[in-house]
Design a protein around this motif. Structure first.
Motif, PDB file in Angstrom:
ATOM      1  N   GLU A 235       1.216  -0.865  -0.541  1.00  0.00           N
ATOM      2  CA  GLU A 235      -0.486  -0.024   0.709  1.00  0.00           C
ATOM      3  C   GLU A 235       0.433   1.576  -0.006  1.00  0.00           C
ATOM      4  O   GLU A 235       2.120   1.801   0.987  1.00  0.00           O
ATOM      5  N   ARG A 236       0.750   2.598  -1.124  1.00  0.00           N
ATOM      6  CA  ARG A 236       1.461   3.201  -0.853  1.00  0.00           C
ATOM      7  C   ARG A 236       1.229   4.723  -1.158  1.00  0.00           C
ATOM      8  O   ARG A 236       1.420   5.376  -1.768  1.00  0.00           O
ATOM      9  N   GLY A 237      -0.580   4.943  -0.781  1.00  0.00           N
ATOM     10  CA  GLY A 237      -1.334   5.426  -1.107  1.00  0.00           C
ATOM     11  C   GLY A 237      -1.962   5.573  -2.100  1.00  0.00           C
ATOM     12  O   GLY A 237      -1.496   5.424  -3.791  1.00  0.00           O
ATOM     13  N   ILE A 238      -2.637   6.452  -2.069  1.00  0.00           N
ATOM     14  CA  ILE A 238      -3.946   6.315  -3.575  1.00  0.00           C
ATOM     15  C   ILE A 238      -3.762   7.833  -3.650  1.00  0.00           C
ATOM     16  O   ILE A 238      -3.927   8.647  -2.981  1.00  0.00           O
ATOM     17  N   ARG A 239      -4.641   7.953  -5.188  1.00  0.00           N
ATOM     18  CA  ARG A 239      -4.472   9.275  -5.591  1.00  0.00           C
ATOM     19  C   ARG A 239      -5.800  10.116  -4.642  1.00  0.00           C
ATOM     20  O   ARG A 239      -7.531   9.204  -5.420  1.00  0.00           O
ATOM     21  N   THR A 240      -6.271  11.188  -4.592  1.00  0.00           N
ATOM     22  CA  THR A 240      -6.870  11.286  -3.753  1.00  0.00           C
ATOM     23  C   THR A 240      -7.523  12.538  -4.472  1.00  0.00           C
ATOM     24  O   THR A 240      -6.601  13.683  -5.463  1.00  0.00           O
ATOM     25  N   PHE A 241      -8.679  13.514  -3.900  1.00  0.00           N
ATOM     26  CA  PHE A 241      -8.172  15.179  -4.328  1.00  0.00           C
ATOM     27  C   PHE A 241      -8.134  16.366  -3.046  1.00  0.00           C
ATOM     28  O   PHE A 241      -7.768  17.204  -3.702  1.00  0.00           O
ATOM     29  N   GLU A 242      -6.910  15.505  -2.522  1.00  0.00           N
ATOM     30  CA  GLU A 242      -6.102  16.239  -0.935  1.00  0.00           C
ATOM     31  C   GLU A 242      -5.008  17.023  -2.280  1.00  0.00           C
ATOM     32  O   GLU A 242      -3.973  15.800  -2.321  1.00  0.00           O
ATOM     33  N   PRO A 243      -4.341  17.643  -2.093  1.00  0.00           N
ATOM     34  CA  PRO A 243      -2.933  18.117  -2.972  1.00  0.00           C
ATOM     35  C   PRO A 243      -2.222  18.378  -1.788  1.00  0.00           C
ATOM     36  O   PRO A 243      -0.968  18.154  -2.106  1.00  0.00           O
TER      37      PRO A 243
END
Ligand code: PEP
Ligand code: MN
Length: 339
Positions: A235-243
């Motif tokens: 698990e290496r993080g996913i793209r979300t709306f958070e910049p």
């Protein structure tokens, strides 16, 4: 479909059942645990007569698996998968630390970092030779010569190595690599996954940039369905709306995966946040969530790193973090770090 076998079954009954199943064109994944033996039937099970199967003397119960992933499914393999790499165990009650630079830059850089992270408690050395960069004008990695440097560092320090493959074309070059990494950008490169499925090396499969957990497990399935059962999820993080962060670490995925799959899961807090100051708190959260290890970027001179300096820990920060991880491990039923 899974078939739970009664504890008092004898080998003759087992043989007959295996023949009966294979005659229907199905493959069997046998999982013998301490308390239960489970047979996973893989292939088109739509024509299997469940009533007949359930009525056999040695059969305890039969269940259909709804999920599209079979090999990776915990229902098919109730015990944790434990993968051995260079004398270290990954999965189960074990905890592993992988660390090293984002990219291999020079022999001196890699060996300096390898020695420091090993001393601190890491057992696997990471380092990118083939780098998947967003821009074709950015540093692309030392490629083949980068792998030569990692192999040298392995010989010098005794640490097994993990590095990313971007194309099947270079597979021969990975002969001395202990764990082959599939990066987030290649999680759905199905031809590459199938080729890796035909190898017998552990594969570190990173979660895709915006992949659902099921898509990720289906990618593991691509590798496993070709015969290679040694997949470690990362698990290496996913793209979300958070910049504010490079990605968003999906902490919920960690305990959820424990239910869904028997495969080991490790966490990469470096790419998840993109910020070195968040690496320690995210690592501690991941360890608290009870998973099997961490892969962390460490650089001896982060401001001058050729790639990902902003998220890299200095060796002394890494050593400090390891001490804090060691405090949490017994609370989540994990054994001490293997050094
Ligand atoms: C890396 O591990 O250096 C890397 C590029 O990771 P990811 O594929 O998770 O972005
Ligand atoms: Mn990186």
């Amino acid at each position: 479909m899974i078939v739970v076998i009664k504890n008092d079954s004898n080998p003759k009954q087992m043989d007959n059942l295996v023949k009966w199943i294979k005659n229907q064109g199905l493959r069997i994944n046998l999982s013998k645990g301490e308390n239960t033996t489970v047979m996973g039937l893989i292939g088109d099970t739509s024509k299997v007569d469940i009533d007949l199967l359930s009525s056999l003397d040695i059969v305890e119960s039969v269940k259909r698996i709804q999920e599209p992933y079979k090999n990776a499914n915990r229902k098919l393999h109730p015990e944790d998968t434990i993968i051995e790499v260079g004398g270290h165990k990954i999965g189960g009650s074990n905890f592993i630390l992988m660390a090293g630079p984002c990219s291999v830059e020079s022999e001196k850089q890699v060996i300096t970092i390898a020695e420091a992270v090993k001393k601190a408690g890491a057992s696997v050395l990471r380092g990118g030779a083939f780098k998947p960069r967003t821009s074709p004008y950015a540093f692309q990695g030392l490629r083949e010569s980068g792998i030569d440097i990692l192999v040298k560092a392995k010989k010098e320090t005794g640490m097994p190595i993990v590095t990313e493959i971007m194309s099947e074309e270079y597979l021969d070059k990975f002969a001395d690599v202990d764990i082959i990494q599939v990066g987030a950008r290649n999680m759905q490169n199905f031809e590459l996954l199938k080729a890796l499925g035909r190898t017998r090396k552990p594969i570190l499969l990173k979660r895709g940039l915006a992949a659902t957990i099921e898509e990720w497990l289906m990618s593991a399935e691509y590798i496993m369905s070709e015969g290679n059962k040694e997949v470690i999820l990362c698990e290496r993080g996913i793209r979300t709306f958070e910049p504010y962060t490079r990605n968003t670490l999906d902490l919920s995925a960690i305990p959820l995966l424990k239910e869904l799959t028997h495969l080991p899961v490790i966490v990469d807090p470096s790419h998840a946040s993109g910020l070195s100051r968040l690496v320690a708190p995210l690592s501690l959260a991941a360890v608290g969530a009870g998973r099997d290890g961490l892969i962390i970027e460490v650089h001896n001179d982060p401001p001058h790193a050729l790639c990902d300096g902003a998220q890299s820990l200095r060796p002394e920060q890494f050593a400090d973090l390891v001490k804090r991880i060691e405090v949490i491990l017994p609370l989540v039923g994990k054994e001490a770090i293997q050094k």
